[in-house]
Design a protein around this motif. Sequence first.
Motif: not given
Length: 162
Positions: A50, A58, A87, A125
Motif C-alpha cells: 500500500m 487506497t 485496494c 486503486e
Amino acid sequence: MTDEGISAPDTHAVIDVETMASMSGLQYLEAMMRGDVPRMPIETTLGFQMVEAEEGRTVFESEPQVAHYNAIATVHAGYTATLLDSCMACAVLSTLPKGTGFTTMEFKISLLRPMTKDTGPVRAEGLIMSRGRRAATAEGRLTDKRGKLIAHATTTCLVFNF
C-alpha cells in the motif's frame, strides 16, 4: 526454530484486534504505511504494498514476476484478484470509525488483458462507492505504468462493531 532452539522472529506479525479497534480505519492504514504497526502478511507473500491512503481511497503497487505465473505463462488471476480485493477493502476500511471492522462479503472482477513479467509496475486503486451502517461498496481499477486498464472490480463488505 534456530539451531539453538530459540524461535526466530515472526516476519508475518499481525496487529491484534484490540490495537486495531483503538484507531479509526484511516489511522490504522496510515500507521501501517509508517511501519508503526505490522503490514499485511499478504503484501510480503505476493510482493505488493500500500502506497497511498486517504478517506475513501487506497492505492497498492506491485510488479508482476514469473513467481506469479499460472500454467500458461501469464500472471495468475488470483494475483490480480488479491490486488483488487486489497485496494477495495482498504478503501472501505479507510472510512470506518474507531471500534469498527469489516469483512468482504463478495466481489466481482473483470479481467481485460493478461499480465506477464514484462508488464512492469502495476497500480491498484480502490475507491469507496457507498458506506452505510452495515454495508459498504467499493470499486477497484488495476492499471499498468501507462495507465492502461488491466482489470476492474467491485466489492460489497459487511461492516460491524468489534
